[in-house]
Design a protein around this motif. Sequence first.
Motif, PDB file in Angstrom:
ATOM      1  N   TRP A   1      23.445  73.582  26.913  1.00 22.43           N
ATOM      2  CA  TRP A   1      22.431  74.354  27.622  1.00 22.43           C
ATOM      3  C   TRP A   1      21.963  75.547  26.796  1.00 22.43           C
ATOM      4  CZ3 TRP A   1      23.555  79.474  28.745  1.00 22.43           C
ATOM      5  CH2 TRP A   1      24.898  79.842  28.705  1.00 22.43           C
ATOM      6  N   GLU A   2      20.770  76.002  27.138  1.00 20.48           N
ATOM      7  CA  GLU A   2      20.178  77.161  26.465  1.00 20.48           C
ATOM      8  C   GLU A   2      19.469  78.013  27.510  1.00 20.48           C
ATOM      9  OE1 GLU A   2      16.845  78.173  22.987  1.00 20.48           O
ATOM     10  OE2 GLU A   2      17.531  76.103  23.337  1.00 20.48           O
ATOM     11  N   ARG A   3      19.679  79.311  27.449  1.00 18.19           N
ATOM     12  CA  ARG A   3      19.066  80.221  28.423  1.00 18.19           C
ATOM     13  C   ARG A   3      18.267  81.298  27.715  1.00 18.19           C
ATOM     14  NH1 ARG A   3      22.196  84.961  31.848  1.00 18.19           N
ATOM     15  NH2 ARG A   3      20.317  85.923  32.740  1.00 18.19           N
TER      16      ARG A   3
ATOM     17  N   ASN B   1      14.897  83.985  32.165  1.00 16.69           N
ATOM     18  CA  ASN B   1      15.916  83.307  32.971  1.00 16.69           C
ATOM     19  C   ASN B   1      15.708  81.798  33.050  1.00 16.69           C
ATOM     20  OD1 ASN B   1      18.085  84.833  33.664  1.00 16.69           O
ATOM     21  ND2 ASN B   1      17.312  85.477  35.656  1.00 16.69           N
ATOM     22  N   ASP B   2      14.843  81.258  32.186  1.00 17.05           N
ATOM     23  CA  ASP B   2      14.680  79.806  32.122  1.00 17.05           C
ATOM     24  C   ASP B   2      15.874  79.204  31.384  1.00 17.05           C
ATOM     25  OD1 ASP B   2      12.250  79.873  33.417  1.00 17.05           O
ATOM     26  OD2 ASP B   2      11.103  80.076  31.547  1.00 17.05           O
ATOM     27  N   ILE B   3      16.300  78.026  31.812  1.00 15.73           N
ATOM     28  CA  ILE B   3      17.378  77.335  31.113  1.00 15.73           C
ATOM     29  C   ILE B   3      16.966  75.895  30.824  1.00 15.73           C
ATOM     30  CG2 ILE B   3      19.255  78.729  32.061  1.00 15.73           C
ATOM     31  CD1 ILE B   3      19.816  76.485  34.040  1.00 15.73           C
ATOM     32  N   ARG B   4      17.458  75.393  29.731  1.00 19.71           N
ATOM     33  CA  ARG B   4      17.252  73.992  29.379  1.00 19.71           C
ATOM     34  C   ARG B   4      18.609  73.311  29.328  1.00 19.71           C
ATOM     35  NH1 ARG B   4      13.576  73.515  24.136  1.00 19.71           N
ATOM     36  NH2 ARG B   4      15.077  75.071  23.375  1.00 19.71           N
ATOM     37  N   LEU B   5      18.690  72.161  29.968  1.00 22.03           N
ATOM     38  CA  LEU B   5      19.951  71.439  30.072  1.00 22.03           C
ATOM     39  C   LEU B   5      19.821  70.063  29.437  1.00 22.03           C
ATOM     40  CD1 LEU B   5      20.615  72.323  33.816  1.00 22.03           C
ATOM     41  CD2 LEU B   5      21.809  73.312  31.870  1.00 22.03           C
ATOM     42  N   SER B   6      20.879  69.611  28.787  1.00 21.44           N
ATOM     43  CA  SER B   6      20.861  68.287  28.169  1.00 21.44           C
ATOM     44  C   SER B   6      20.998  67.202  29.233  1.00 21.44           C
ATOM     45  CB  SER B   6      22.002  68.171  27.150  1.00 21.44           C
ATOM     46  OG  SER B   6      23.256  68.178  27.815  1.00 21.44           O
TER      47      SER B   6
ATOM     48  N   GLN C   1      14.062  67.488  34.923  1.00 21.95           N
ATOM     49  CA  GLN C   1      13.560  68.546  35.804  1.00 21.95           C
ATOM     50  C   GLN C   1      13.774  69.910  35.162  1.00 21.95           C
ATOM     51  OE1 GLN C   1      14.652  68.074  39.943  1.00 21.95           O
ATOM     52  NE2 GLN C   1      14.735  70.297  40.265  1.00 21.95           N
ATOM     53  N   GLU C   2      12.871  70.867  35.458  1.00 24.20           N
ATOM     54  CA  GLU C   2      13.018  72.221  34.934  1.00 24.20           C
ATOM     55  C   GLU C   2      13.918  73.033  35.868  1.00 24.20           C
ATOM     56  OE1 GLU C   2       9.264  74.036  34.311  1.00 24.20           O
ATOM     57  OE2 GLU C   2       8.628  72.627  32.740  1.00 24.20           O
ATOM     58  N   TYR C   3      14.800  73.813  35.252  1.00 27.50           N
ATOM     59  CA  TYR C   3      15.744  74.602  36.033  1.00 27.50           C
ATOM     60  C   TYR C   3      15.708  76.058  35.579  1.00 27.50           C
ATOM     61  CZ  TYR C   3      17.727  70.036  37.250  1.00 27.50           C
ATOM     62  OH  TYR C   3      17.898  68.749  37.700  1.00 27.50           O
TER      63      TYR C   3
END
Length: 207
Positions: free
Chosen positions: A4-6, A11-16, A29-31
């Motif tokens: 993950w990257e924040r 406060n956006d995060i990207r998840l694998s 989906q965007e989280y």
Amino acid sequence: DIIWERDVETNDIRLSEGIENTFGYPADQEYGFDWWQEQTHPDDEAGLKKQLHQAFEAQQERLQQEYRVQRADGSYAYVEDTCHIIYDTDGTPTQMIGAIRDITEQKEYELQLERQNERLNEFASVVSHDIRNPVNVAVGNLELAADECDSEFLDNAANALTRSEYLTGDLLTLARSGKAVGETTPVQLQTIAKGAWGNVETATATL
């Protein structure tokens, strides 16, 4: 594992894709970080926020946390979350990059051991009360009987009670430690055999 990257500012995060395989949430989906915090177990949330705040204050570059995350089906998983924190020249955190590992199986095993140790402690308390008390009464009465008469049978009974006390003590120690028998010590078989022989009825048999 989930990579993950924040972006700390937005406060956006990207998840694998591991987010879907591990927790059942759609990978496309965007989280946001707020969403991730909502999935954290309520009992863990305050502690995690405090640890993160302290890490930012100290400009700590590495942070590892253990907590529970709610899966898409409503159940909770134990995770180990390790991340690297990047700061700008002013010491303000700008980015976090980390990896989340599901440690549910390991934690459940640890909890099982804790429950087992609790049961062993309860058992040890019962042994201490229900076995030692009658033994102590028997020892007291045996001493009174020894004052009135002299008999080898009294000596045999005293030896048996002494052995019972030793065995009870060893059992309590083992139960309260919550561990299996570890290192062993060599003993003389002849000595052990004679000791056991003296604590049982053997009629006319000889050793």
